[in-house]
Design an enzyme around this catalytic site. Structure first.
Site, mmCIF file in Angstrom:
data_model
loop_
_atom_site.group_PDB
_atom_site.id
_atom_site.type_symbol
_atom_site.label_atom_id
_atom_site.label_comp_id
_atom_site.label_asym_id
_atom_site.label_seq_id
_atom_site.Cartn_x
_atom_site.Cartn_y
_atom_site.Cartn_z
ATOM 1 N N ILE A 95 6.436 27.452 7.890
ATOM 2 C CA ILE A 95 7.848 27.754 8.078
ATOM 3 C C ILE A 95 8.474 27.807 6.687
ATOM 4 C CG2 ILE A 95 8.123 26.868 10.431
ATOM 5 C CD1 ILE A 95 9.123 24.272 9.359
ATOM 6 N N ASP A 96 9.582 28.519 6.581
ATOM 7 C CA ASP A 96 10.194 28.744 5.276
ATOM 8 C C ASP A 96 10.668 27.438 4.644
ATOM 9 O OD1 ASP A 96 9.827 31.465 5.686
ATOM 10 O OD2 ASP A 96 11.826 31.720 6.559
ATOM 11 N N LYS A 97 10.828 27.465 3.332
ATOM 12 C CA LYS A 97 11.277 26.285 2.576
ATOM 13 C C LYS A 97 12.540 25.679 3.180
ATOM 14 C CE LYS A 97 13.316 25.042 -1.889
ATOM 15 N NZ LYS A 97 13.799 25.541 -3.195
ATOM 16 N N ARG A 119 14.833 35.404 11.196
ATOM 17 C CA ARG A 119 15.893 35.799 10.257
ATOM 18 C C ARG A 119 16.047 37.319 10.227
ATOM 19 N NH1 ARG A 119 13.946 32.782 4.938
ATOM 20 N NH2 ARG A 119 15.936 33.584 4.110
#
Length: 302
Positions: free
Chosen positions: A137-139, A238
């Site tokens: 998962i993204d930062k 997103r």
């Protein structure tokens, strides 16, 4: 070295080999596959080919993944939020702001550094930089990740991701009031040709991407939603929410410049479920919203 073999099926004939292989494993990017092909690590019926080779039904493809470059990834003691752990798998709740795995030039402070200090046994399939990492998962996205502690578990979990049987639900706050209660976004995602650092809905070098969503609550100018991933493309939620006109609050890459401040996109991977590789039992975990997410919701309600 790890080796994989697959046989081309009827529905894959005439597809480029780099496209077929990048869809075989969600961790294999098309760019990475093309490097393997160029370096001679991919053969078709025993012969080396180019990336634009068109597959035929019955072709036997062998992929040899080279040993990763040796980099010194140092274990770091961290206060990890472990939700489940046994000899095969581990489920961890990643905080916002933490990178999942190291990259050249960024070798410390990542989830992998913490995992290496927490447990000595992690699968080696994804190499030294991503031991045990099955998905990411993204930062600036918080939430649950499953980690493989051996190669047997890793292959099982990856196969579940490919078969779309892993349950992954996210909570998000988006700009705009979504009028319908639920929906499905079925739009392929690939690199944005105008910005190679971003993803976009595109028909060029794209992969299938499907996101289901439900509206949980509506506010004056925003909506609180739950998204369920059917596929797991980079930045999928997103990109998809921007595509339908409801970008995520706080998203620095895909959202509007004027947004609510939450230190990154308002996105939380709150629910994760999968079949345990060893016991074949379905297990599911749920992590509550982070404090900053809850605070923002309270402000919107007021």
């Amino acid at each position: 070295m790890n080796q994989f073999e697959l046989t081309i099926e009827e529905h894959q004939k005439n597809d480029r080999i780099d496209k077929v292989l990048s869809s075989f494993n969600p961790e294999w990017s098309r760019t990475q596959v093309q490097v393997w092909i160029k370096d001679g690590n991919v053969t078709v019926n025993g012969n080396q080919v180019k990336s634009n080779y068109k597959c035929s039904t019955g072709d036997v493809i062998q992929v040899t993944i080279p040993e990763p470059e040796l980099l010194d990834v140092v274990p770091e003691e961290m206060n990890l939020d472990i939700y489940y752990e046994d000899a095969d798998v581990l489920v961890v709740n990643k905080p916002k702001g933490m990178v999942v795995h190291p990259a050249p030039g960024h070798l410390s402070g990542t989830l992998v550094n913490g995992l290496m200090a927490h447990c000595k046994d992690l699968s080696g399939i994804n190499g030294v930089l991503r031991p045990g990492i099955v998905h990411r998962i993204d930062k600036d996205t918080s939430g649950l990740l499953m980690v493989a502690k051996n190669d047997f578990a890793h292959e099982s979990l990856v196969n579940q991701l490919v078969a779309k049987t892993v349950t992954r639900k996210y909570k998000a706050i988006v700009h705009g009031v979504i009028p319908h209660d639920h929906g499905t976004i079925d739009a392929p995602i690939g690199r944005d040709k105008r910005d190679r650092q971003s993803m976009a809905v595109t028909d060029e070098n794209s992969k299938e991407a499907i996101t289901h969503f439900n509206v949980l609550e509506r506010f004056k100018d925003y909506s609180f939603i739950e998204c369920q991933l059917e596929t797991g493309r980079t930045h999928q939620i997103r990109v998809h929410m921007k595509y339908i006109g409801y970008p995520l609050v706080g998203d620095p890459k895909y959202g509007p410049k004027k947004t609510l401040e939450i230190g990154g996109q308002a996105l939380h991977a709150g629910l994760l479920g999968f079949v345990h590789p060893r016991t074949s039992e379905y297990i599911e975990f749920e992590a509550p919203l982070p404090t900053d997410f809850e605070d923002l919701l309270d402000k919107l309600k007021r």
